[in-house]
Write an enzyme that holds these catalytic residues in place. Structure first.
Site, PDB file in Angstrom:
ATOM      1  N   ARG A 184       0.891  -1.129  -0.164  1.00  0.00           N
ATOM      2  CA  ARG A 184      -0.272   0.142  -0.036  1.00  0.00           C
ATOM      3  C   ARG A 184       0.784   1.386   0.038  1.00  0.00           C
ATOM      4  O   ARG A 184       0.495   2.343  -0.374  1.00  0.00           O
ATOM      5  CB  ARG A 184      -1.152  -0.096   1.353  1.00  0.00           C
ATOM      6  CG  ARG A 184      -1.803   1.307   1.180  1.00  0.00           C
ATOM      7  CD  ARG A 184      -3.144   1.125   2.081  1.00  0.00           C
ATOM      8  NE  ARG A 184      -3.167   0.385   3.324  1.00  0.00           N
ATOM      9  CZ  ARG A 184      -2.357   0.882   4.295  1.00  0.00           C
ATOM     10  NH1 ARG A 184      -1.838   2.026   4.315  1.00  0.00           N
ATOM     11  NH2 ARG A 184      -2.354   0.251   5.374  1.00  0.00           N
ATOM     12  N   TYR A 196     -15.522  15.620 -15.714  1.00  0.00           N
ATOM     13  CA  TYR A 196     -16.102  14.323 -15.542  1.00  0.00           C
ATOM     14  C   TYR A 196     -17.277  14.412 -14.501  1.00  0.00           C
ATOM     15  O   TYR A 196     -16.939  14.809 -13.420  1.00  0.00           O
ATOM     16  CB  TYR A 196     -14.863  13.389 -15.495  1.00  0.00           C
ATOM     17  CG  TYR A 196     -15.559  11.879 -15.075  1.00  0.00           C
ATOM     18  CD1 TYR A 196     -16.188  11.365 -16.050  1.00  0.00           C
ATOM     19  CD2 TYR A 196     -14.946  11.192 -13.674  1.00  0.00           C
ATOM     20  CE1 TYR A 196     -16.782  10.169 -15.708  1.00  0.00           C
ATOM     21  CE2 TYR A 196     -15.330  10.025 -13.628  1.00  0.00           C
ATOM     22  CZ  TYR A 196     -16.548   9.393 -14.450  1.00  0.00           C
ATOM     23  OH  TYR A 196     -16.929   8.051 -14.126  1.00  0.00           O
ATOM     24  N   ASP A 203      -6.396  17.704 -15.575  1.00  0.00           N
ATOM     25  CA  ASP A 203      -6.629  16.261 -15.892  1.00  0.00           C
ATOM     26  C   ASP A 203      -6.386  15.866 -17.337  1.00  0.00           C
ATOM     27  O   ASP A 203      -6.804  16.570 -18.266  1.00  0.00           O
ATOM     28  CB  ASP A 203      -7.912  16.142 -15.507  1.00  0.00           C
ATOM     29  CG  ASP A 203      -8.491  14.631 -15.773  1.00  0.00           C
ATOM     30  OD1 ASP A 203      -7.876  13.861 -16.525  1.00  0.00           O
ATOM     31  OD2 ASP A 203      -9.636  14.005 -14.931  1.00  0.00           O
ATOM     32  N   LYS A 222      -8.031   4.655 -19.568  1.00  0.00           N
ATOM     33  CA  LYS A 222      -8.384   5.205 -20.876  1.00  0.00           C
ATOM     34  C   LYS A 222      -6.972   4.928 -21.853  1.00  0.00           C
ATOM     35  O   LYS A 222      -6.552   3.739 -22.116  1.00  0.00           O
ATOM     36  CB  LYS A 222      -8.839   6.479 -20.896  1.00  0.00           C
ATOM     37  CG  LYS A 222      -9.517   7.044 -19.772  1.00  0.00           C
ATOM     38  CD  LYS A 222     -10.964   6.089 -19.754  1.00  0.00           C
ATOM     39  CE  LYS A 222     -12.117   6.114 -18.897  1.00  0.00           C
ATOM     40  NZ  LYS A 222     -11.702   6.911 -17.639  1.00  0.00           N
TER      41      LYS A 222
HETATM   42  N1  LCS Z   1     -10.928  12.105 -15.267  1.00  0.00           N
HETATM   43  C1  LCS Z   1     -11.596  11.914 -16.538  1.00  0.00           C
HETATM   44  C2  LCS Z   1     -11.399  12.908 -17.410  1.00  0.00           C
HETATM   45  C3  LCS Z   1     -12.428  10.804 -17.010  1.00  0.00           C
HETATM   46  O1  LCS Z   1     -13.024  10.839 -17.908  1.00  0.00           O
HETATM   47  C4  LCS Z   1     -12.502   9.908 -15.867  1.00  0.00           C
HETATM   48  C5  LCS Z   1     -13.510   8.673 -16.196  1.00  0.00           C
HETATM   49  C6  LCS Z   1     -11.872  10.082 -14.665  1.00  0.00           C
HETATM   50  C7  LCS Z   1     -11.078  11.140 -14.381  1.00  0.00           C
HETATM   51  C8  LCS Z   1     -12.025   8.826 -13.567  1.00  0.00           C
HETATM   52  O2  LCS Z   1     -11.266   7.758 -13.890  1.00  0.00           O
HETATM   53  P1  LCS Z   1     -11.650   6.254 -13.268  1.00  0.00           P
HETATM   54  O3  LCS Z   1     -11.747   6.337 -12.015  1.00  0.00           O
HETATM   55  O4  LCS Z   1     -12.750   5.931 -14.107  1.00  0.00           O
HETATM   56  O5  LCS Z   1     -10.259   5.479 -13.754  1.00  0.00           O
HETATM   57  N2  LCS Z   1     -14.282   8.943 -17.316  1.00  0.00           N
HETATM   58  C9  LCS Z   1     -14.972   7.906 -17.479  1.00  0.00           C
HETATM   59  C10 LCS Z   1     -15.927   8.224 -18.773  1.00  0.00           C
HETATM   60  O6  LCS Z   1     -15.987   9.252 -19.237  1.00  0.00           O
HETATM   61  N3  LCS Z   1     -16.620   7.223 -19.101  1.00  0.00           N
HETATM   62  O7  LCS Z   1     -16.627   6.274 -18.000  1.00  0.00           O
HETATM   63  C11 LCS Z   1     -15.645   6.510 -17.088  1.00  0.00           C
END
Ligand code: LCS
Length: 390
Positions: free
Chosen positions: A57, A110, A182, A207
């Site tokens: 961790r 998001y 971001d 992504k």
């Molecule tokens: N930042 C952005 C710009 C994102 O698009 C997402 C997730 C996150 C942070 C969070 O990331 P995660 O915890 O899911 O790894 N975006 C998503 C979307 O547009 N569709 O499904 C998840």
């Protein structure tokens, strides 16, 4: 070490095969804990007198290789890996802010980042203001005496609006605020905000970094070691670190980031042109489209347009949903950056948690669809869209 091009760094950086029995690929250290030779060795490891791994961790060799590689790619001094993009976002905000502080954020985030900011406001007294950030005046107008951080998405999910990072960084520097970007939609291959004066870059590594739809993960890269050190105890105590296997998958994903993002961008540009000429489509939002009002920003800070675009269709929610249901190759799913082309309806999916009036301010209308263009032949993607849009 000699600084190589991005394509080479993606494959080689932060890993020396000689340190790991000649293994070509970074080894997977699938362990939760590490042994101490003596009680005193354990004591010194905990006090920081001796370096070394203690418990996964806190840190893990496979995760560490990924962190070092990501830091090099983004041009930062240190990186921290997380179990999700949201763990990266939340740990960053927890590390930089305390009750009474204020955040200026892009008018478009998001959905879960927006939800987190609302929760911080309601339960922990950390306030925020949504801001267009088109001019210096916009930003100064949004500021308060207790502003500490500017949080920016660019391109913004899902409207694809862009924010001039150099403008934001210059104002923040004058005011003593930190800028967090971001960079999920771009990946370091298309945009490196630290080089433009920003302080922290984060990713949903779920992504483009992973790229294959099989990992949920996040990464934060800090301009300075001091910022990373400030975040480490928060990650340790909130517990959102990445698993070693996910780090291993992401190291594999990174090796092909350059070729994938090139093809994603090429395909997305072609699909954007196709959609622009379709009578059922009202508007297309793609950063590297010459008609895009933010094109000058795109040219300034991005090398290509990336794989995501959004578009509005004639009609409302019903028409948008009917188009989605008529698709056969393109898959209905949230997430983005995968090999498969994915479509989603932001107003009822990723941004359903955002209240309708705020969605309106952000430009998320009921007839907006978001497309993450995959690596299939663009002609097949266009054909599927043509059949569904008719
Ligand atoms: N930042 C952005 C710009 C994102 O698009 C997402 C997730 C996150 C942070 C969070 O990331 P995660 O915890 O899911 O790894 N975006 C998503 C979307 O547009 N569709 O499904 C998840």
């Amino acid at each position: 070490m000699k600084k190589h091009h991005m394509e080479t760094m993606l494959i080689h950086n932060a890993y020396d095969t000689r340190s790991y029995a000649g293994s070509l690929t970074p080894p997977l250290f699938q362990t939760s804990t590490y042994t101490f030779e003596t009680a005193q060795h354990g004591e010194k490891s905990f006090s920081g007198e001796e370096d070394g791994y203690i418990y996964s961790r806190l840190g893990n060799p496979t995760v560490h290789i990924l962190e070092e590689r990501m830091a090099a790619l983004e041009g930062g001094e240190a990186a921290l890996a997380f179990g999700s993009g949201m763990a990266a976002v939340s740990t960053t905000l927890f590390s930089l802010l305390k009750a009474g502080d204020h955040v200026i954020c892009s008018k478009g985030l998001y959905g879960c980042t927006y939800g987190l900011l609302e929760m911080l406001e309601e339960r922990f007294g950390i306030t925020h203001t949504l801001c267009d950030m088109e001019t210096e005046e916009d930003i100064v107008f949004a500021a308060c005496a207790n502003t500490k951080v500017i949080f920016v998405e660019t391109p913004i999910n899902p409207t694809m609006k862009l924010i001039d990072l150099e403008l934001v960084a210059n104002i923040a520097k004058q005011q003593g605020w930190l800028v967090v970007v971001d960079n999920t939609f771009c990946s370091p291959y298309l945009q490196t905000p630290l080089g433009l004066g920003c302080d922290i870059v984060l990713h949903s590594a779920t992504k483009y970094i992973g790229g294959h739809g099989d990992v949920v993960a996040g990464v934060v890269v800090c301009k300075t070691k001091e910022l990373a050190e400030q975040m480490k105890p928060v990650r340790k105590d909130t517990g959102g670190i990445m698993s070693p296997f996910d780090a291993w998958l992401l190291l594999r994903g990174l090796k092909t980031l350059a070729v994938r993002v090139e093809r994603h961008s090429e395909n997305a540009w072609k699909i954007a042109q196709f959609l622009k000429n379709h009578p059922s489509v009202e508007k297309v939002y793609y950063p590297f489209d010459e008609k895009n009002p933010d094109y000058h920003i795109a040219k300034k800070q991005m090398t290509k347009g990336g794989g995501v675009l959004s578009f509005t269709v004639r009609g409302g929610k019903q028409e948008a949903q009917e188009i989605m249901n008529r698709l056969s190759l393109i898959t209905i799913a949230v997430s983005l950056g995968d090999t498969e082309t994915l479509i989603q309806h932001p107003a009822t999916m990723t941004h359903a948690v955002v209240p309708e009036n705020v969605r309106e301010q952000m430009g998320i209308t009921d007839n907006l669809l978001r497309l993450s263009v995959g690596l299939e032949a663009w002609e097949d993607i266009a054909e599927d869209l043509a059949a569904a849009l008719c």
